[in-house]
Design an enzyme around this catalytic site. Structure first.
Site, PDB file in Angstrom:
ATOM      1  N   SER A 126       0.828  -1.204   0.000  1.00  0.00           N
ATOM      2  CA  SER A 126       0.000   0.000   0.000  1.00  0.00           C
ATOM      3  C   SER A 126       0.861   1.253   0.000  1.00  0.00           C
ATOM      4  O   SER A 126       1.966   1.272   0.564  1.00  0.00           O
ATOM      5  CB  SER A 126      -0.863  -0.030   1.258  1.00  0.00           C
ATOM      6  OG  SER A 126      -1.399   1.240   1.516  1.00  0.00           O
ATOM      7  N   TYR A 151      -1.765  -1.633  11.121  1.00  0.00           N
ATOM      8  CA  TYR A 151      -2.080  -2.111   9.771  1.00  0.00           C
ATOM      9  C   TYR A 151      -0.963  -1.703   8.813  1.00  0.00           C
ATOM     10  O   TYR A 151      -0.409  -2.522   8.073  1.00  0.00           O
ATOM     11  CB  TYR A 151      -3.426  -1.534   9.308  1.00  0.00           C
ATOM     12  CG  TYR A 151      -3.609  -1.597   7.812  1.00  0.00           C
ATOM     13  CD1 TYR A 151      -3.945  -2.792   7.190  1.00  0.00           C
ATOM     14  CD2 TYR A 151      -3.399  -0.465   7.010  1.00  0.00           C
ATOM     15  CE1 TYR A 151      -4.073  -2.857   5.806  1.00  0.00           C
ATOM     16  CE2 TYR A 151      -3.525  -0.529   5.640  1.00  0.00           C
ATOM     17  CZ  TYR A 151      -3.868  -1.725   5.044  1.00  0.00           C
ATOM     18  OH  TYR A 151      -3.974  -1.775   3.679  1.00  0.00           O
ATOM     19  N   LYS A 155       2.061  -3.922   6.561  1.00  0.00           N
ATOM     20  CA  LYS A 155       2.393  -3.827   5.130  1.00  0.00           C
ATOM     21  C   LYS A 155       3.909  -3.685   4.961  1.00  0.00           C
ATOM     22  O   LYS A 155       4.512  -4.350   4.117  1.00  0.00           O
ATOM     23  CB  LYS A 155       1.678  -2.644   4.475  1.00  0.00           C
ATOM     24  CG  LYS A 155       0.161  -2.830   4.353  1.00  0.00           C
ATOM     25  CD  LYS A 155      -0.191  -3.915   3.348  1.00  0.00           C
ATOM     26  CE  LYS A 155      -1.669  -4.226   3.286  1.00  0.00           C
ATOM     27  NZ  LYS A 155      -1.978  -5.527   2.685  1.00  0.00           N
TER      28      LYS A 155
END
Ligand code: UDP
Length: 341
Positions: A126, A151, A155
């Site tokens: 992302s 989160y 990644k």
């Protein structure tokens, strides 16, 4: 012989669109999903679009034995790994849930791939890894910034796990695709985004407001240092994004990679502000949205958009759908699932 691609999290928003494009490009696809954050709607939609049933395995990638069984059953040439939790806010209040699920599932996948002697692994990363960039647009060489959520950190960590695994284990090749803001739905309106509860993301909130499910859209901040004061993002059409996966998988399978581990930005290169997006949505769909200006949302970056030159050149891929077409497709999908004429 056709190559087989395993799509983990293939019943979700991005996974279902990628599955359709892979099959249409001539790949065999096996979908694996634990259905923890979706129902069968998208899987059914994928089968209707393609006119056939696809192999579907309900399983959790945190269960290593299940991953082993999957690799024993199917001749998997490449894996696209989507299966992960993705709610930014929840990851801040419950980080361990995110670290255990998102890391363990990916590590299991890589361990089994190593046991099998190797695999081509595509990881869904992302643009969140760039944080608040100092220079725009961001290239793959732009520095990663410390993550502001667990989160986001998963990644970054999974990117590193993949990079190090490629360096250490012969036979493992990897690509990380850094997505900007995926929006829209398949032109058939048979698959799309189905957030549970109140949507966090802008476009689902817009379509639900237009459908009368939400009373009013809050635009988070109009005092940012941008042309109209609202945040700027690089909104990438979901079908375009899906096609980037096909290009990346093909690059791996055809041995066209220039290094064992590669990273690509997947974006349009075009900044669009929240206000511009809202106005474009109203215009193409001939409706008025109820919205108000609200305070800034903590954690939001002011502006980010991609330099997609590397993907354009090396993947031979380019974003093609206009923002208007994309916003039309988002509304067509919302109307489809809500039975609005
Ligand atoms: N946004 C907004 N109202 C909403 C949801 C999002 O104004 O209800 C804004 C948000 O502040 C950001 C942009 O829309 O500037 C995109 O947010 P989203 O959560 O979709 O993606 P992000 O870029 O945060 O990953």
């Amino acid at each position: 012989m056709k190559a087989t691609v395993l799509v983990s999290g293939g019943a979700g928003f991005i996974g279902s669109h990628v599955t359709v494009e892979l099959v249409q490009a001539g790949y065999d696809v096996v979908i694996a999903d634990n259905m923890s954050n979706c129902d069968e709607t998208n899987y059914r939609g994928v089968c209707s679009i393609l006119g056939k049933e696809l192999p579907f395995v309900r399983m959790d990638f945190c269960d290593k034995e299940a991953v082993r069984n999957l690799f024993a059953k199917y001749p998997i040439d490449a894996v696209i790994h989507f299966a992960a939790f993705k709610a930014v806010g929840e990851s801040v209040t419950n980080p361990l849930k995110y670290y255990s699920n998102n890391l363990e599932s990916f590590i299991n996948l890589l361990e089994v791939a190593v046991e099998k002697g190797g695999c081509n692994v595509l990881f869904s990363s992302s643009a969140t890894v760039y944080g608040e960039p100092e220079k725009l647009p961001v290239t793959e060489e732009s520095p990663r910034m410390p993550a502001t959520s667990s989160y986001g950190n998963t990644k970054q960590m999974c990117e590193d796990i993949l990079r190090d695994s490629v360096a250490a284990y012969p036979g493992i090749k990897g690509i990380a695709l850094r997505y900007f803001n995926p929006i829209g739905a398949h032109p058939s309106a048979l698959i799309g985004e189905l957030p549970r509860g109140v949507p966090n993301n802008l476009v689902p909130f817009i379509t639900q407001t237009a459908a009368g499910i939400r009373e009013c859209l809050s635009i988070f901040g109009d005092d940012y240092p941008t042309p109209d004061g609202t945040c700027q993002r690089d909104y990438i059409d979901i079908v375009d994004l899906a096609k980037a996966h096909v290009a990346a998988v093909t690059r791996m399978l055809k041995d066209k990679m220039e290094a064992g581990y590669e990273i690509f930005n997947v974006g349009t290169g075009r900044p669009v502000s929240v206000m511009e997006l809202v106005k474009a949505f109203e215009k193409v769909n001939h409706l008025k949205l109820n919205y108000r200006i609200a305070p800034r949302r903590p954690g939001d970056v002011t502006a980010i958009w991609a330099d997609p030159a590397k993907a354009n050149e090396k993947l031979g891929w380019k974003a093609e759908r206009s923002i208007e077409e994309t916003l039309e497709s988002a509304w067509a999908w919302e109307k489809h699932i809500r039975n609005i004429k």
